[in-house]
Write a protein that holds these residues in place. Sequence first.
Motif, PDB file in Angstrom:
ATOM      1  N   PRO A 110       0.830  -1.211   0.000  1.00  0.00           N
ATOM      2  CA  PRO A 110       0.000   0.000   0.000  1.00  0.00           C
ATOM      3  C   PRO A 110       0.862   1.256   0.000  1.00  0.00           C
ATOM      4  N   GLN A 111       0.298   2.321  -0.532  1.00  0.00           N
ATOM      5  CA  GLN A 111       0.994   3.607  -0.575  1.00  0.00           C
ATOM      6  C   GLN A 111       0.852   4.280   0.795  1.00  0.00           C
ATOM      7  N   TYR A 112       1.979   4.437   1.488  1.00  0.00           N
ATOM      8  CA  TYR A 112       1.918   4.971   2.843  1.00  0.00           C
ATOM      9  C   TYR A 112       1.481   6.429   2.862  1.00  0.00           C
ATOM     10  N   GLY A 113       1.707   7.143   1.784  1.00  0.00           N
ATOM     11  CA  GLY A 113       1.212   8.509   1.712  1.00  0.00           C
ATOM     12  C   GLY A 113      -0.304   8.567   1.776  1.00  0.00           C
ATOM     13  N   LEU A 114      -0.981   7.567   1.205  1.00  0.00           N
ATOM     14  CA  LEU A 114      -2.440   7.519   1.261  1.00  0.00           C
ATOM     15  C   LEU A 114      -2.917   7.290   2.695  1.00  0.00           C
TER      16      LEU A 114
END
Length: 650
Positions: free
Chosen positions: A400-404
């Motif tokens: 998963p994109q940690y920024g999201l």
Amino acid sequence: MTASPVCLMVVASHDGRWLHETVQGLNALAARQEAVPGLRFLPAASADEALRLAGEEGDVQGVLVDESMPARGAIALVDALNQLRPELTLYVLLDNDDEKAMVDTLSADSVNGYFFREERDWASWLRIIHAELVDKSATPFFDRLRRYVAMAKDSWHTPGHCGGDSLRASPWVRDFFDFAGEDMLRADLSVSVPMLDSLLHPTGVIHQAQKLAAQAFGARRTFFATNGTSTANKVIVQTLLAPGDMLLLDRNCHKSVHHAVILSGARPVYLDSSVNRQYGIFGPVPKATLLAAMDAHPQAKALILTSCTYDGFRYDLAPIIEAAHARGIKVIVDEAWYGCARFHPALRPTALECGADYATQSTHKVLSAFSQASMIHVNDPDFNGHLFRENLNMHTSTSPQYGLIASLDVARKQAVMEGYKLLSRALRLAAELREQINATGVFRVLSLEEMLPEDVRDDGVRLDPTKLTVDISASGYSADELREVLFERFNIQVEKSTFNTLTLLVTLGATRSKVSRLYDAMLRLARERRPPAVRQRMPEIPRFTQLACLPRDAFYESGERLPLFDEHGQPNPALVGRVSCDQVTPYPPGIPVLVPGQVIDLSILNYLARLGASQKSIELHGVDESLGEPALRVLSADELVLLPGGRLDN
């Protein structure tokens, strides 16, 4: 320059002398405390004054209520404050333990704590209030992510750009490094970093962030989704329904719901939504249709509705949910366009407040999260956490994109700490913009009465005031022309359009400057006085026909491809009576005209033909053009005979 946060706390008491001394004492202490910048206490000599301050001052974060308040009383005031702004921190000031027992019994869910008023231990009160504000405004995941990036660890793990190192020195792609920014690239990490927890099995900071989100949105459990609400809808449907289980659903649901039907093997009962044919706007399913469907299909396990819709229609959900629960039906509400509603009384009640078992929200659509960042809220008393987690993991990326995730954490914090303030501004700007657009004399923002389809006029449907549908019929522009001229001449991008309307979203990011620029653009275009345009209205979507088999069964067959048109360019009569293998969706508006397993009739073929002739900008998703001409994939006669269950009837 960024403004410092302001935290206002209201102290409500009818005892004027005590109130004056207490507010003075608390403010004097707060002024000397560097740990609590911006904290200030305001006096309220009555319940009405406390409610006024909480309603008018968006920076109010909590209220201290004197239990001995006359008239409305402390308990009534606590309940009123909770109805107005459920995110407020509330304390009750007591004279003795007997009072605490009474208040605790009546308002346990609403009250955060208690103080004894005559102790005047203001330093202790201040510490507790400060600690509560710190907890309320925490962003556990974002803080940990920022801390990890600051630790400057060498990366010997995915992703391959290693925090942007592969980009920074490149003569070819350094521009992307500069565009994305070093912090964002350093924060693009992987599950190889244990201190950042795991979205697939959270036990640390992601778990903490989700607990805070559940508290904020009024849910028992909240889960973060980084694949958008499309994934969230699929996860819930697959959790609640096994192959063959019946689902009642609005035919106008998002396409992800229809995809979920295929994946789950559920047996859907499609319900036609209401339609405003004058503007090409699709409304809610009539309440009578919903209740009749529940009675006709007592074996149904779930009902899924969209509220609010893309155009802002909100169901009167409470009686519908009550009726569903009385029949043992779980209720899922796709609240993708309404994730902000919890934080302003003008937008409430939310789906969860109306009793929904599940609500999905696109936090990125109307709050401040990144695109694809969504939440799943659960209030189902029979929630199967293990099965849900298995389905969530089936759809969630292992990278998963940690920024999201960080953006969900931050969006929740903003909604709790200043959502009411920002939404109050957005509502004011929406009202001003409505008046200004109407004042052009050419463009007109439609009212609920003008937009609402006839057959739901008595269903208690409401309209989200932050979604403005503008009638452009008198402007001389087609919708496509107007969208283009707004973009090219005035640097304005709108949300969507029908053949004679534009939709504008007023969100937390709306500003008075943006409102002024939009009004100026529409006023200039109105003054051009173009002659009225000859419009071709979109053909009306035909009513649902019937299912010949489960959508999953039809979708996974090979099928055969038949041309959509015959050699004379007319709808191919050979398709009448055949069974579609695919979901065919004109976009916009995005409502499937065919779903897998549905029987094709002549009205559907005529609709597709008229649509292709009159609306060149419409995309037809699901039409097979691999052979150079539009074709539909349909079940062969042999495939249909061999499918289990035979012909199904909705």
